[in-house]
Motif scaffolding. Structure first.
Motif, PDB file in Angstrom:
ATOM      1  N   CYS A 156      39.421  35.322  37.964  1.00  0.00           N
ATOM      2  CA  CYS A 156      39.366  36.582  38.702  1.00  0.00           C
ATOM      3  C   CYS A 156      39.587  36.282  40.190  1.00  0.00           C
ATOM      4  O   CYS A 156      39.755  35.134  40.596  1.00  0.00           O
ATOM      5  N   PHE A 157      39.508  37.289  41.017  1.00  0.00           N
ATOM      6  CA  PHE A 157      39.742  37.186  42.454  1.00  0.00           C
ATOM      7  C   PHE A 157      38.770  36.225  43.141  1.00  0.00           C
ATOM      8  O   PHE A 157      39.154  35.432  43.987  1.00  0.00           O
ATOM      9  N   CYS A 158      37.488  36.272  42.752  1.00  0.00           N
ATOM     10  CA  CYS A 158      36.479  35.428  43.412  1.00  0.00           C
ATOM     11  C   CYS A 158      36.228  34.111  42.687  1.00  0.00           C
ATOM     12  O   CYS A 158      35.568  33.223  43.222  1.00  0.00           O
ATOM     13  N   GLY A 159      36.700  33.964  41.464  1.00  0.00           N
ATOM     14  CA  GLY A 159      36.516  32.737  40.702  1.00  0.00           C
ATOM     15  C   GLY A 159      35.271  32.701  39.834  1.00  0.00           C
ATOM     16  O   GLY A 159      35.020  31.707  39.172  1.00  0.00           O
ATOM     17  N   ALA A 160      34.483  33.783  39.816  1.00  0.00           N
ATOM     18  CA  ALA A 160      33.271  33.813  38.986  1.00  0.00           C
ATOM     19  C   ALA A 160      33.604  33.804  37.496  1.00  0.00           C
ATOM     20  O   ALA A 160      32.822  33.322  36.687  1.00  0.00           O
ATOM     21  N   ILE A 188      31.714  39.824  32.806  1.00  0.00           N
ATOM     22  CA  ILE A 188      32.895  40.647  32.531  1.00  0.00           C
ATOM     23  C   ILE A 188      32.453  42.051  32.143  1.00  0.00           C
ATOM     24  O   ILE A 188      31.657  42.239  31.231  1.00  0.00           O
ATOM     25  N   GLY A 189      32.985  43.030  32.865  1.00  0.00           N
ATOM     26  CA  GLY A 189      32.752  44.435  32.542  1.00  0.00           C
ATOM     27  C   GLY A 189      33.898  44.973  31.724  1.00  0.00           C
ATOM     28  O   GLY A 189      35.010  44.430  31.742  1.00  0.00           O
ATOM     29  N   THR A 190      33.638  46.044  30.968  1.00  0.00           N
ATOM     30  CA  THR A 190      34.661  46.647  30.110  1.00  0.00           C
ATOM     31  C   THR A 190      34.652  48.154  30.289  1.00  0.00           C
ATOM     32  O   THR A 190      33.591  48.771  30.385  1.00  0.00           O
ATOM     33  N   TYR A 191      35.841  48.735  30.322  1.00  0.00           N
ATOM     34  CA  TYR A 191      35.971  50.190  30.362  1.00  0.00           C
ATOM     35  C   TYR A 191      37.142  50.571  29.474  1.00  0.00           C
ATOM     36  O   TYR A 191      38.206  49.951  29.530  1.00  0.00           O
ATOM     37  N   ASN A 192      36.949  51.584  28.641  1.00  0.00           N
ATOM     38  CA  ASN A 192      38.070  52.077  27.851  1.00  0.00           C
ATOM     39  C   ASN A 192      38.183  53.590  28.019  1.00  0.00           C
ATOM     40  O   ASN A 192      37.306  54.341  27.647  1.00  0.00           O
ATOM     41  N   LYS A 216      32.531  41.581  37.277  1.00  0.00           N
ATOM     42  CA  LYS A 216      31.477  42.435  37.841  1.00  0.00           C
ATOM     43  C   LYS A 216      31.129  42.056  39.276  1.00  0.00           C
ATOM     44  O   LYS A 216      30.535  42.854  39.991  1.00  0.00           O
ATOM     45  N   THR A 217      31.484  40.846  39.716  1.00  0.00           N
ATOM     46  CA  THR A 217      31.183  40.420  41.084  1.00  0.00           C
ATOM     47  C   THR A 217      32.218  40.937  42.073  1.00  0.00           C
ATOM     48  O   THR A 217      31.878  41.611  43.035  1.00  0.00           O
ATOM     49  N   CYS A 218      33.478  40.632  41.841  1.00  0.00           N
ATOM     50  CA  CYS A 218      34.525  40.982  42.812  1.00  0.00           C
ATOM     51  C   CYS A 218      35.341  42.218  42.411  1.00  0.00           C
ATOM     52  O   CYS A 218      36.100  42.729  43.232  1.00  0.00           O
TER      53      CYS A 218
END
Length: 144
Positions: A11-15, A63-67, A78-80
């Motif tokens: 991800c963008f921040c590396g988390a 990791i967040g999820t949206y559908n 979820k962090t960045c």
């Protein structure tokens, strides 16, 4: 000996870190409103992988999820807030955003949902109204 190529991404921040292995099932550009809105861009560069080729190696609990629809389960950090994947259960594939796999030689082969485009791209690649027939679409080609 397994000679299968593996690529690292994050991800963008590396988390959240992940690998994809082998070769993608397809690479291309999606022009649908949903992908444009989610990516905040005029087009989404995708790489599609079989689920067994995608492995989260760090930060799975982050990791967040949206559908919005049953066709696409969008995943992000979820962090960045950095976008990671989109699960497409009906196709049996996962879209790993091309920009997240810097060592993969991105070689797009198709434009999908081109009837919704806001950015005409004249690159000689096939332009499909929706998605290929084998993935549940009409397979109808459109002009550049």
């Amino acid at each position: 000996m397994n000679d299968e190529r593996s690529y690292k991404g994050s991800c963008f921040c590396g988390a959240v870190e992940f690998t994809v292995s082998g070769e993608p099932a397809a690479m291309g550009y999606c022009h649908c409103e949903s992908c444009r809105h989610w990516s905040a861009g005029p087009v989404n560069a995708f790489t599609l992988w079989k689920p067994e080729a995608v492995h989260v190696t760090r930060g799975a609990d982050n990791i967040g999820t949206y559908n919005k629809t049953a066709q696409s389960y969008r995943k992000w950090c979820k962090t960045c807030g950095g976008h990671l994947f989109t699960d497409h259960p009906g196709m049996g594939l996962i879209d790993v955003y091309a920009a997240l796999i810097p060592e993969l030689a991105y070689s797009p082969g198709v434009h999908v949902h081109y009837q919704e485009t806001v950015l005409r791209i004249k690159d000689g690649l096939p332009k499909l109204k929706d998605v290929p027939k084998e993935l549940g679409g009409s397979g109808i080609s459109l002009d550049e």
